[in-house]
Design a protein around this motif. Structure first.
Motif, PDB file in Angstrom:
ATOM      1  N   LEU A   1       0.820  -1.210   0.000  1.00 43.01           N
ATOM      2  CA  LEU A   1       0.000   0.000   0.000  1.00 43.01           C
ATOM      3  C   LEU A   1       0.855   1.261   0.000  1.00 43.01           C
ATOM      4  O   LEU A   1       0.505   2.263  -0.629  1.00 43.01           O
ATOM      5  N   GLY A   2       1.992   1.202   0.683  1.00 43.43           N
ATOM      6  CA  GLY A   2       2.886   2.361   0.697  1.00 43.43           C
ATOM      7  C   GLY A   2       3.425   2.668  -0.683  1.00 43.43           C
ATOM      8  O   GLY A   2       3.490   3.836  -1.096  1.00 43.43           O
TER       9      GLY A   2
ATOM     10  N   PHE B   1      -8.757   2.899  -6.140  1.00 45.80           N
ATOM     11  CA  PHE B   1      -7.897   3.866  -5.458  1.00 45.80           C
ATOM     12  C   PHE B   1      -8.719   4.876  -4.649  1.00 45.80           C
ATOM     13  O   PHE B   1      -8.251   5.365  -3.617  1.00 45.80           O
ATOM     14  N   ARG B   2      -9.907   5.192  -5.106  1.00 39.94           N
ATOM     15  CA  ARG B   2     -10.775   6.049  -4.282  1.00 39.94           C
ATOM     16  C   ARG B   2     -11.116   5.350  -2.965  1.00 39.94           C
ATOM     17  O   ARG B   2     -11.145   5.972  -1.899  1.00 39.94           O
TER      18      ARG B   2
ATOM     19  N   GLU C   1      -7.504   3.708   3.618  1.00 36.11           N
ATOM     20  CA  GLU C   1      -6.097   3.576   3.981  1.00 36.11           C
ATOM     21  C   GLU C   1      -5.317   4.888   3.894  1.00 36.11           C
ATOM     22  O   GLU C   1      -4.122   4.920   4.183  1.00 36.11           O
ATOM     23  N   GLY C   2      -5.978   5.944   3.449  1.00 40.85           N
ATOM     24  CA  GLY C   2      -5.291   7.223   3.336  1.00 40.85           C
ATOM     25  C   GLY C   2      -4.322   7.307   2.178  1.00 40.85           C
ATOM     26  O   GLY C   2      -3.459   8.189   2.137  1.00 40.85           O
ATOM     27  N   VAL C   3      -4.444   6.400   1.208  1.00 41.72           N
ATOM     28  CA  VAL C   3      -3.566   6.408   0.030  1.00 41.72           C
ATOM     29  C   VAL C   3      -3.910   7.613  -0.841  1.00 41.72           C
ATOM     30  O   VAL C   3      -5.088   7.889  -1.096  1.00 41.72           O
ATOM     31  N   ASP C   4      -2.884   8.331  -1.300  1.00 43.02           N
ATOM     32  CA  ASP C   4      -3.102   9.484  -2.170  1.00 43.02           C
ATOM     33  C   ASP C   4      -3.422   8.995  -3.586  1.00 43.02           C
ATOM     34  O   ASP C   4      -2.564   8.398  -4.241  1.00 43.02           O
ATOM     35  N   PRO C   5      -4.632   9.240  -4.089  1.00 39.94           N
ATOM     36  CA  PRO C   5      -5.010   8.722  -5.399  1.00 39.94           C
ATOM     37  C   PRO C   5      -4.771   9.704  -6.544  1.00 39.94           C
ATOM     38  O   PRO C   5      -5.191   9.457  -7.673  1.00 39.94           O
ATOM     39  N   ALA C   6      -4.082  10.825  -6.265  1.00 42.10           N
ATOM     40  CA  ALA C   6      -4.014  11.926  -7.237  1.00 42.10           C
ATOM     41  C   ALA C   6      -3.485  11.475  -8.598  1.00 42.10           C
ATOM     42  O   ALA C   6      -4.071  11.796  -9.643  1.00 42.10           O
TER      43      ALA C   6
END
Length: 305
Positions: free
Chosen positions: A52-53, A91-92, A98-103
Protein backbone atom coordinates in the motif's frame (compact mmCIF):
# COMPACT_ATOMS: atom_id res chain seq x y z
CA UNK A 1 3.55 -11.22 -7.53
CA UNK A 2 0.89 -9.04 -5.92
CA UNK A 3 1.67 -8.23 -2.29
CA UNK A 4 -0.49 -9.70 0.47
CA UNK A 5 -1.57 -6.20 1.55
CA UNK A 6 -2.64 -5.26 -1.98
CA UNK A 7 -4.46 -8.58 -2.39
CA UNK A 8 -6.32 -8.07 0.88
CA UNK A 9 -7.21 -4.52 -0.13
CA UNK A 10 -8.52 -5.74 -3.48
CA UNK A 11 -10.71 -8.32 -1.76
CA UNK A 12 -11.99 -5.68 0.68
CA UNK A 13 -12.91 -3.40 -2.21
CA UNK A 14 -14.72 -6.23 -4.01
CA UNK A 15 -16.62 -7.10 -0.83
CA UNK A 16 -17.63 -3.44 -0.57
CA UNK A 17 -19.08 -3.52 -4.09
CA UNK A 18 -20.85 -6.80 -3.43
CA UNK A 19 -22.43 -5.93 -0.09
CA UNK A 20 -23.13 -2.20 -0.38
CA UNK A 21 -23.56 -1.68 -4.10
CA UNK A 22 -25.09 -5.00 -5.09
CA UNK A 23 -22.64 -5.65 -7.93
CA UNK A 24 -23.34 -8.81 -9.92
CA UNK A 25 -20.88 -11.76 -9.92
CA UNK A 26 -20.05 -10.96 -13.55
CA UNK A 27 -19.20 -7.35 -12.65
CA UNK A 28 -17.12 -8.44 -9.66
CA UNK A 29 -15.14 -10.89 -11.80
CA UNK A 30 -14.40 -8.13 -14.32
CA UNK A 31 -13.32 -5.73 -11.54
CA UNK A 32 -11.07 -8.38 -10.01
CA UNK A 33 -9.36 -9.13 -13.33
CA UNK A 34 -8.89 -5.48 -14.21
CA UNK A 35 -7.39 -4.38 -10.90
CA UNK A 36 -5.34 -7.55 -10.39
CA UNK A 37 -3.88 -7.04 -13.87
CA UNK A 38 -3.00 -3.45 -12.98
CA UNK A 39 -1.31 -4.50 -9.72
CA UNK A 40 0.61 -7.28 -11.48
CA UNK A 41 1.86 -4.81 -14.09
CA UNK A 42 3.03 -2.37 -11.40
CA UNK A 43 4.93 -5.16 -9.66
CA UNK A 44 6.73 -5.96 -12.91
CA UNK A 45 7.14 -2.31 -13.86
CA UNK A 46 8.64 -1.33 -10.51
CA UNK A 47 10.64 -4.51 -10.06
CA UNK A 48 9.20 -5.16 -6.60
CA UNK A 49 5.98 -6.22 -4.92
CA UNK A 50 3.74 -3.19 -4.49
CA UNK A 51 2.37 -2.78 -0.99
CA UNK A 52 0.00 0.00 0.00
CA UNK A 53 2.89 2.36 0.70
CA UNK A 54 4.33 1.83 -2.77
CA UNK A 55 0.91 2.21 -4.41
CA UNK A 56 0.58 5.60 -2.71
CA UNK A 57 3.71 6.75 -4.57
CA UNK A 58 2.58 5.92 -8.09
CA UNK A 59 3.14 8.71 -10.60
CA UNK A 60 1.40 9.91 -13.72
CA UNK A 61 4.30 8.40 -15.67
CA UNK A 62 3.58 4.99 -14.10
CA UNK A 63 -0.04 5.28 -15.17
CA UNK A 64 0.95 6.17 -18.72
CA UNK A 65 3.25 3.15 -18.83
CA UNK A 66 0.42 0.84 -17.77
CA UNK A 67 -1.96 2.33 -20.31
CA UNK A 68 0.61 2.05 -23.12
CA UNK A 69 1.35 -1.55 -22.13
CA UNK A 70 -2.35 -2.39 -22.10
CA UNK A 71 -3.01 -0.81 -25.48
CA UNK A 72 0.01 -2.68 -26.83
CA UNK A 73 -1.78 -5.95 -26.05
CA UNK A 74 -4.53 -5.11 -28.57
CA UNK A 75 -6.91 -3.84 -25.90
CA UNK A 76 -9.30 -1.34 -27.46
CA UNK A 77 -9.97 2.16 -26.19
CA UNK A 78 -13.37 1.18 -24.75
CA UNK A 79 -11.90 -1.75 -22.79
CA UNK A 80 -9.00 0.33 -21.52
CA UNK A 81 -11.43 3.02 -20.35
CA UNK A 82 -13.34 0.33 -18.43
CA UNK A 83 -10.15 -0.97 -16.81
CA UNK A 84 -9.07 2.53 -15.85
CA UNK A 85 -12.47 3.19 -14.32
CA UNK A 86 -12.10 0.09 -12.13
CA UNK A 87 -8.59 1.09 -11.05
CA UNK A 88 -9.75 4.60 -10.16
CA UNK A 89 -12.64 3.22 -8.13
CA UNK A 90 -10.21 0.95 -6.26
CA UNK A 91 -7.90 3.87 -5.46
CA UNK A 92 -10.77 6.05 -4.28
CA UNK A 93 -11.66 3.27 -1.86
CA UNK A 94 -8.02 3.04 -0.76
CA UNK A 95 -7.98 6.79 -0.18
CA UNK A 96 -11.02 6.52 2.11
CA UNK A 97 -9.90 3.41 3.99
CA UNK A 98 -6.10 3.58 3.98
CA UNK A 99 -5.29 7.22 3.34
CA UNK A 100 -3.57 6.41 0.03
CA UNK A 101 -3.10 9.48 -2.17
CA UNK A 102 -5.01 8.72 -5.40
CA UNK A 103 -4.01 11.93 -7.24
CA UNK A 104 -1.77 10.34 -9.88
CA UNK A 105 -4.25 7.57 -10.64
CA UNK A 106 -7.24 9.90 -10.82
CA UNK A 107 -5.32 12.28 -13.08
CA UNK A 108 -5.01 9.59 -15.78
CA UNK A 109 -7.33 10.40 -18.66
CA UNK A 110 -9.34 7.68 -20.33
CA UNK A 111 -8.87 7.33 -24.09
CA UNK A 112 -11.65 8.73 -26.22
CA UNK A 113 -13.82 6.30 -28.08
CA UNK A 114 -17.00 6.35 -30.10
CA UNK A 115 -19.82 4.98 -28.00
CA UNK A 116 -21.78 2.28 -29.77
CA UNK A 117 -25.39 3.23 -30.31
CA UNK A 118 -28.08 0.61 -29.67
CA UNK A 119 -29.34 -1.04 -32.85
CA UNK A 120 -33.12 -1.27 -32.64
CA UNK A 121 -35.40 -2.91 -35.17
CA UNK A 122 -38.15 -1.05 -36.97
CA UNK A 123 -41.66 -1.55 -35.52
CA UNK A 124 -42.59 -3.73 -38.50
CA UNK A 125 -39.46 -5.85 -38.10
CA UNK A 126 -40.07 -6.28 -34.36
CA UNK A 127 -43.62 -7.48 -35.05
CA UNK A 128 -42.33 -9.84 -37.75
CA UNK A 129 -39.79 -11.31 -35.31
CA UNK A 130 -42.51 -12.03 -32.74
CA UNK A 131 -44.79 -13.60 -35.38
CA UNK A 132 -41.98 -15.71 -36.84
CA UNK A 133 -40.70 -17.15 -33.55
CA UNK A 134 -43.78 -19.34 -33.33
CA UNK A 135 -42.83 -21.14 -36.55
CA UNK A 136 -39.30 -22.14 -35.55
CA UNK A 137 -40.03 -25.32 -33.57
CA UNK A 138 -42.39 -28.20 -34.40
CA UNK A 139 -43.33 -28.81 -30.75
CA UNK A 140 -46.32 -26.62 -29.95
CA UNK A 141 -45.48 -25.76 -26.33
CA UNK A 142 -41.85 -24.88 -27.22
CA UNK A 143 -43.03 -22.65 -30.07
CA UNK A 144 -45.41 -20.93 -27.63
CA UNK A 145 -42.58 -20.56 -25.09
CA UNK A 146 -40.29 -18.96 -27.66
CA UNK A 147 -42.94 -16.48 -28.69
CA UNK A 148 -43.71 -15.63 -25.05
CA UNK A 149 -40.04 -14.93 -24.27
CA UNK A 150 -39.48 -12.68 -27.28
CA UNK A 151 -42.78 -10.89 -26.66
CA UNK A 152 -41.64 -10.10 -23.10
CA UNK A 153 -38.28 -8.79 -24.31
CA UNK A 154 -39.99 -6.37 -26.67
CA UNK A 155 -43.24 -5.71 -24.83
CA UNK A 156 -41.67 -5.07 -21.42
CA UNK A 157 -38.12 -4.04 -22.36
CA UNK A 158 -36.54 -6.87 -20.37
CA UNK A 159 -32.98 -8.08 -20.50
CA UNK A 160 -32.77 -11.74 -21.49
CA UNK A 161 -31.45 -12.60 -18.01
CA UNK A 162 -34.46 -10.87 -16.45
CA UNK A 163 -36.99 -12.74 -18.59
CA UNK A 164 -35.33 -16.10 -17.98
CA UNK A 165 -34.96 -15.31 -14.29
CA UNK A 166 -38.74 -15.25 -13.79
CA UNK A 167 -40.18 -18.05 -11.67
CA UNK A 168 -43.64 -19.46 -11.13
CA UNK A 169 -44.00 -16.91 -8.35
CA UNK A 170 -44.69 -14.29 -11.06
CA UNK A 171 -47.99 -15.99 -11.87
CA UNK A 172 -50.69 -15.07 -12.46
CA UNK A 173 -49.36 -12.22 -14.57
CA UNK A 174 -51.51 -9.13 -14.27
CA UNK A 175 -50.93 -5.58 -15.49
CA UNK A 176 -47.36 -5.48 -14.13
CA UNK A 177 -44.35 -7.64 -13.29
CA UNK A 178 -41.80 -7.27 -10.50
CA UNK A 179 -38.37 -7.59 -12.11
CA UNK A 180 -35.05 -8.14 -10.35
CA UNK A 181 -32.44 -6.46 -12.54
CA UNK A 182 -28.72 -5.83 -12.43
CA UNK A 183 -27.25 -5.67 -8.95
CA UNK A 184 -30.44 -7.07 -7.46
CA UNK A 185 -32.31 -3.82 -8.14
CA UNK A 186 -36.06 -4.21 -8.26
CA UNK A 187 -38.47 -2.44 -10.60
CA UNK A 188 -42.06 -2.77 -11.67
CA UNK A 189 -42.79 -2.94 -15.41
CA UNK A 190 -46.22 -2.82 -17.06
CA UNK A 191 -47.26 -5.88 -19.07
CA UNK A 192 -49.14 -5.16 -22.27
CA UNK A 193 -52.05 -7.37 -23.35
CA UNK A 194 -50.17 -9.25 -26.14
CA UNK A 195 -47.45 -10.23 -23.63
CA UNK A 196 -50.06 -11.48 -21.13
CA UNK A 197 -51.77 -13.46 -23.90
CA UNK A 198 -48.50 -15.03 -25.09
CA UNK A 199 -47.53 -15.97 -21.52
CA UNK A 200 -50.95 -17.45 -20.76
CA UNK A 201 -50.83 -19.59 -23.89
CA UNK A 202 -47.35 -20.88 -23.03
CA UNK A 203 -48.34 -21.69 -19.43
CA UNK A 204 -51.43 -23.52 -20.67
CA UNK A 205 -49.37 -25.67 -23.08
CA UNK A 206 -46.24 -26.22 -20.97
CA UNK A 207 -46.03 -29.85 -19.76
CA UNK A 208 -44.11 -28.91 -16.62
CA UNK A 209 -45.71 -27.61 -13.40
CA UNK A 210 -45.41 -23.91 -12.59
CA UNK A 211 -43.93 -24.21 -9.10
CA UNK A 212 -43.22 -20.95 -7.22
CA UNK A 213 -39.45 -21.41 -7.07
CA UNK A 214 -39.02 -23.16 -10.43
CA UNK A 215 -38.08 -21.28 -13.60
CA UNK A 216 -41.06 -20.01 -15.54
CA UNK A 217 -39.42 -20.72 -18.89
CA UNK A 218 -38.38 -24.36 -19.25
CA UNK A 219 -36.03 -26.08 -21.63
CA UNK A 220 -37.18 -29.14 -23.56
CA UNK A 221 -36.11 -31.45 -20.70
CA UNK A 222 -37.64 -29.34 -17.97
CA UNK A 223 -34.60 -27.41 -16.79
CA UNK A 224 -34.21 -23.65 -16.98
CA UNK A 225 -34.24 -22.26 -20.51
CA UNK A 226 -30.74 -21.06 -21.39
CA UNK A 227 -29.87 -17.66 -22.92
CA UNK A 228 -28.02 -19.52 -25.65
CA UNK A 229 -31.26 -21.17 -26.77
CA UNK A 230 -32.92 -17.76 -27.16
CA UNK A 231 -29.89 -16.44 -29.04
CA UNK A 232 -30.06 -19.39 -31.45
CA UNK A 233 -33.77 -18.76 -31.90
CA UNK A 234 -33.13 -15.12 -32.85
CA UNK A 235 -30.36 -16.17 -35.24
CA UNK A 236 -32.79 -18.49 -37.01
CA UNK A 237 -35.50 -15.83 -37.16
CA UNK A 238 -33.25 -13.08 -38.49
CA UNK A 239 -31.93 -15.37 -41.24
CA UNK A 240 -35.49 -16.20 -42.27
CA UNK A 241 -36.50 -12.53 -42.28
CA UNK A 242 -33.27 -11.23 -43.82
CA UNK A 243 -32.45 -9.04 -40.80
CA UNK A 244 -28.91 -7.94 -39.89
CA UNK A 245 -26.71 -9.68 -37.32
CA UNK A 246 -27.59 -6.91 -34.86
CA UNK A 247 -31.10 -8.39 -34.55
CA UNK A 248 -30.30 -10.14 -31.25
CA UNK A 249 -32.47 -10.76 -28.18
CA UNK A 250 -31.09 -7.55 -26.67
CA UNK A 251 -32.14 -5.65 -29.80
CA UNK A 252 -35.75 -6.32 -28.82
CA UNK A 253 -35.15 -4.40 -25.58
CA UNK A 254 -33.49 -1.59 -27.57
CA UNK A 255 -36.50 -1.56 -29.88
CA UNK A 256 -38.88 -1.26 -26.93
CA UNK A 257 -37.06 1.85 -25.68
CA UNK A 258 -36.61 3.46 -29.10
CA UNK A 259 -40.21 2.98 -30.15
CA UNK A 260 -41.46 4.39 -26.84
CA UNK A 261 -39.22 7.43 -27.24
CA UNK A 262 -40.33 7.98 -30.84
CA UNK A 263 -43.94 7.84 -29.69
CA UNK A 264 -43.31 10.69 -27.26
CA UNK A 265 -42.34 8.70 -24.17
CA UNK A 266 -40.65 10.58 -21.30
CA UNK A 267 -36.94 9.82 -21.01
CA UNK A 268 -37.08 9.53 -17.21
CA UNK A 269 -39.98 7.11 -17.41
CA UNK A 270 -38.12 5.00 -19.98
CA UNK A 271 -35.08 4.99 -17.68
CA UNK A 272 -37.26 3.55 -14.90
CA UNK A 273 -38.80 0.94 -17.20
CA UNK A 274 -35.38 -0.22 -18.42
CA UNK A 275 -33.81 -0.22 -14.96
CA UNK A 276 -30.91 2.02 -15.99
CA UNK A 277 -28.90 3.31 -13.04
CA UNK A 278 -28.21 6.66 -14.73
CA UNK A 279 -30.10 8.80 -17.23
CA UNK A 280 -26.98 9.08 -19.41
CA UNK A 281 -27.37 5.40 -20.38
CA UNK A 282 -30.95 5.97 -21.49
CA UNK A 283 -29.93 9.10 -23.41
CA UNK A 284 -28.24 6.86 -25.96
CA UNK A 285 -31.71 6.38 -27.45
CA UNK A 286 -32.01 10.10 -28.14
CA UNK A 287 -28.78 9.82 -30.14
CA UNK A 288 -30.41 7.15 -32.29
CA UNK A 289 -33.30 9.46 -33.05
CA UNK A 290 -30.93 12.32 -33.87
CA UNK A 291 -28.89 10.08 -36.17
CA UNK A 292 -32.08 8.98 -37.96
CA UNK A 293 -33.20 12.58 -38.42
CA UNK A 294 -29.79 13.51 -39.84
CA UNK A 295 -30.00 10.65 -42.34
CA UNK A 296 -33.38 11.95 -43.51
CA UNK A 297 -32.00 15.50 -43.62
CA UNK A 298 -28.97 14.48 -45.68
CA UNK A 299 -31.13 12.59 -48.14
CA UNK A 300 -33.77 15.30 -48.50
CA UNK A 301 -31.98 18.64 -48.17
CA UNK A 302 -31.07 20.14 -51.58
CA UNK A 303 -27.65 21.29 -50.32
CA UNK A 304 -26.80 17.73 -49.20
CA UNK A 305 -27.19 16.25 -52.67
Amino acid sequence: MISAAARDALQGWLNHHKSLRGASPHTLDAYARDVAGFLAFMTEHKGASQGLGALAKLTVSDMRSWMAFTRGRDVGARSLARKLSAVKSFFRWLAEREGVDPAAVLAARAPKFQRKLPRPLSPDAARAVIDTTETQHPTTWIAARDQAVVTLLYGCGLRISEALGLTGRALPVGDSLRIIGKGGKERIVPVIAPARTALARYIDLCPYPTEPDAPLFRGARGGALSPRAVQKLMASVRMQLGLPATATPHAMRHSFATHLLNAGGDLRAIQELLGHATLSTTQAYTAIDTARLMDVYNQAHPKAR
